[in-house]
Design an enzyme around this catalytic site. Structure first.
Site, PDB file in Angstrom:
ATOM      1  N   ASN A   1       0.846  -1.195   0.000  1.00  0.00           N
ATOM      2  CA  ASN A   1       0.000   0.000   0.000  1.00  0.00           C
ATOM      3  C   ASN A   1       0.882   1.245   0.000  1.00  0.00           C
ATOM      4  O   ASN A   1       1.281   1.747   1.046  1.00  0.00           O
ATOM      5  CB  ASN A   1      -0.929  -0.009   1.217  1.00  0.00           C
TER       6      ASN A   1
ATOM      7  N   CYS B   1     -29.613  21.550 -26.386  1.00  0.00           N
ATOM      8  CA  CYS B   1     -28.464  21.550 -27.293  1.00  0.00           C
ATOM      9  C   CYS B   1     -28.207  22.955 -27.841  1.00  0.00           C
ATOM     10  O   CYS B   1     -27.065  23.411 -27.924  1.00  0.00           O
ATOM     11  CB  CYS B   1     -28.677  20.547 -28.419  1.00  0.00           C
TER      12      CYS B   1
ATOM     13  N   CYS C   1     -20.433  24.046 -37.379  1.00  0.00           N
ATOM     14  CA  CYS C   1     -20.168  22.903 -36.493  1.00  0.00           C
ATOM     15  C   CYS C   1     -18.709  22.451 -36.601  1.00  0.00           C
ATOM     16  O   CYS C   1     -18.204  22.192 -37.691  1.00  0.00           O
ATOM     17  CB  CYS C   1     -21.090  21.738 -36.855  1.00  0.00           C
TER      18      CYS C   1
ATOM     19  N   CYS D   1      -2.176   5.320   0.296  1.00  0.00           N
ATOM     20  CA  CYS D   1      -3.061   5.999   1.254  1.00  0.00           C
ATOM     21  C   CYS D   1      -2.621   7.447   1.458  1.00  0.00           C
ATOM     22  O   CYS D   1      -1.476   7.702   1.861  1.00  0.00           O
ATOM     23  CB  CYS D   1      -3.043   5.248   2.579  1.00  0.00           C
TER      24      CYS D   1
ATOM     25  N   CYS E   1     -36.350  13.763 -31.348  1.00  0.00           N
ATOM     26  CA  CYS E   1     -36.068  15.036 -30.684  1.00  0.00           C
ATOM     27  C   CYS E   1     -37.314  15.515 -29.933  1.00  0.00           C
ATOM     28  O   CYS E   1     -38.407  15.566 -30.497  1.00  0.00           O
ATOM     29  CB  CYS E   1     -35.644  16.082 -31.713  1.00  0.00           C
TER      30      CYS E   1
ATOM     31  N   CYS F   1     -27.588  16.054 -24.523  1.00  0.00           N
ATOM     32  CA  CYS F   1     -28.952  15.716 -24.960  1.00  0.00           C
ATOM     33  C   CYS F   1     -29.562  14.684 -24.019  1.00  0.00           C
ATOM     34  O   CYS F   1     -28.952  13.642 -23.745  1.00  0.00           O
ATOM     35  CB  CYS F   1     -28.928  15.166 -26.386  1.00  0.00           C
TER      36      CYS F   1
ATOM     37  N   CYS G   1     -23.210  18.830 -27.816  1.00  0.00           N
ATOM     38  CA  CYS G   1     -24.653  18.632 -27.919  1.00  0.00           C
ATOM     39  C   CYS G   1     -25.018  17.164 -27.701  1.00  0.00           C
ATOM     40  O   CYS G   1     -26.030  16.849 -27.059  1.00  0.00           O
ATOM     41  CB  CYS G   1     -25.169  19.113 -29.267  1.00  0.00           C
TER      42      CYS G   1
END
Length: 434
Positions: free
Chosen positions: A135, A352, A381, A138, A346, A391, A387
């Site tokens: 370990n 969007c 775009c 931690c 839609c 959505c 988007c």
């Protein structure tokens, strides 16, 4: 039916789902219940030297909740086991004898001296355990004492302690890495150089969960004071998977077996870790939120998925996604995608449009023929995928590739079919010519 049994470092288990070193693996009664529920193995809660540490007798956990009250993050300030070393060793021996087909890994954390490690290793080996996990992760309580992440943040210490463990024990050595570091490849390389048989990651992330604004006290708090703790749960999965992928694709650690940890709640999460090169996966938060029987859904889901995809066993799918992880400068800058809104599903919510208009590229029309209607303006775009991400209706907005030779309406130029990245791009003054 797909074979989901695991053979990790020669340690066999009926499935790759192990409980991580944490409160669920602190006692014989818990581990027995876990095995009865179907877990393939456990990493026993970290053992240390006697006298045992003293944990706080008050709030040890705090959660980050989603709006529907699901736990997406959990913070803890608990330390390693606070039970005597002898008690733990006796229980480990009994459980392993009762469940010989399950993986029994023992997590260890002692002072960073050769004598301390040399003393505890034969005691653990005598229990019949299958392996040890060091370990080095931690981030609270123990790190202030020169252990845990205080070791895991120094590659030289990792290599040194790992080498001691390989010298004084015949058991496979798994090194558990801390995420509280700039470049996880460095400690992974050190673990390998020290002779580690595998690494496991990630351990918890240093965190403060929040502040009680009425009392002006951070939480959780003990007698009015709080301390940073370790953060885990579904919210850390992306961070963990990045670190797993970095180790899996690093030429200096490629091939080093990995046990994946971080936000694994479903079979899908586990499958992703396996695809990124993990031979087993370790779970904590999901068990603490839903109980031990969650492993049954994980096993059946993973098995069904593998059947559907034709993967006969875990090895058949392990690491398949690793070659797809690249540095940014290797991405194909001639590849173009555009968003598409599917009108049949839609719901006209307009989310969007709002986010694209306010925070992105103004690439979504909000009306058509005087009516509310959302449609992509391909001339603006850039294919950012925002988007798609926000959505609320799945698959209503998707991305399509603009094929080579097709005109990109944003640039007015035909899309090239040739691969080109930033190292060769004309805009890069340090580009590699031709």
């Amino acid at each position: 039916m797909a074979d989901i049994s695991s053979n990790f470092l020669g340690i066999k288990s009926p499935n790759p789902f192990w409980l991580a070193s944490a409160p669920p693996t602190d006692k014989e009664i818990n581990v027995t219940r876990a095995f009865e529920a179907g877990w393939g193995g456990v990493v026993w809660k970290t053992l240390g030297e006697d006298p045992p540490v003293v944990n706080v007798s008050g709030p040890r956990y705090s959660t980050l909740m989603s709006q529907d009250r699901r736990v997406i993050g959990l913070n803890n300030i608990e330390l390693i086991t606070d039970r005597p070393l002898r008690t733990n060793l006796e229980e480990i021996r009994r459980v392993k004898r009762a469940w010989p087909d399950r993986a029994m890994i023992v997590s260890l954390m002692v002072p960073c001296t050769e004598e301390s490690w040399k003393a505890i290793l034969p005691m653990v080996e005598d229990t019949g355990a299958d392996g040890i996990e060091l370990n080095f992760g931690c981030p609270h309580g123990m790190s202030e004492r020169g252990m845990g992440s205080a070791v895991g943040q120094v590659p030289e210490y990792i290599q040194m302690v790992t080498a001691w463990c390989k010298q004084y024990s015949k058991l496979p050595v798994i090194v558990k890495l801390t995420p509280n570091i700039t470049d996880v490849r460095q400690p992974a390389r050190a673990a390998k150089a020290g002779g580690a048989d595998a690494v496991s990651l990630i351990n918890t992330i240093n965190s403060v969960m929040g502040v009680d604004l009425d009392r002006m006290v951070m939480h959780p708090s003990t007698d009015g004071w709080g301390s940073h703790g370790g953060y885990c749960g579904p919210a850390v999965k992306p961070i963990a998977q990045n670190m797993v992928a970095e180790i899996a694709r690093d030429p200096l650690t490629a091939g080093l077996p990995i046990s994946g940890i971080g936000g694994i709640t479903t079979w899908r999460d586990a499958a992703e870790y396996i695809a990124l090169g993990c031979g087993t996966v370790q779970v904590c938060t999901a068990a603490m939120v839903y109980g031990f029987k969650i492993v049954q859904e994980m096993c059946s889901g993973l098995s069904n998925y593998m059947d559907e995809k034709g993967y006969a066993n875990l090895d058949a799918m392990m690491g398949l996604a690793v070659p797809t992880v690249k540095n940014w400068n290797q991405l194909n800058l001639n590849y173009v995608e555009k968003a598409v809104i599917h009108q049949d599903s839609c719901i006209q919510c307009g989310r969007c449009h709002v986010v694209c208009e306010d925070t992105s590229h103004q690439a979504i029309f909000a009306s058509k023929d005087g009516k509310r209607h959302f449609e992509i303006n391909e001339a603006e775009c850039v294919g950012c995928n925002l988007c798609v991400s926000i959505c609320p209706v799945p698959d209503t907005i998707t991305m399509r590739r603009v094929m080579p030779g097709e005109i990109d309406l944003r640039t007015g130029q035909p899309v090239s079919g040739e691969y080109a990245n930033w190292t060769t791009h004309a805009n890069n003054p340090m580009r590699v010519n031709g």
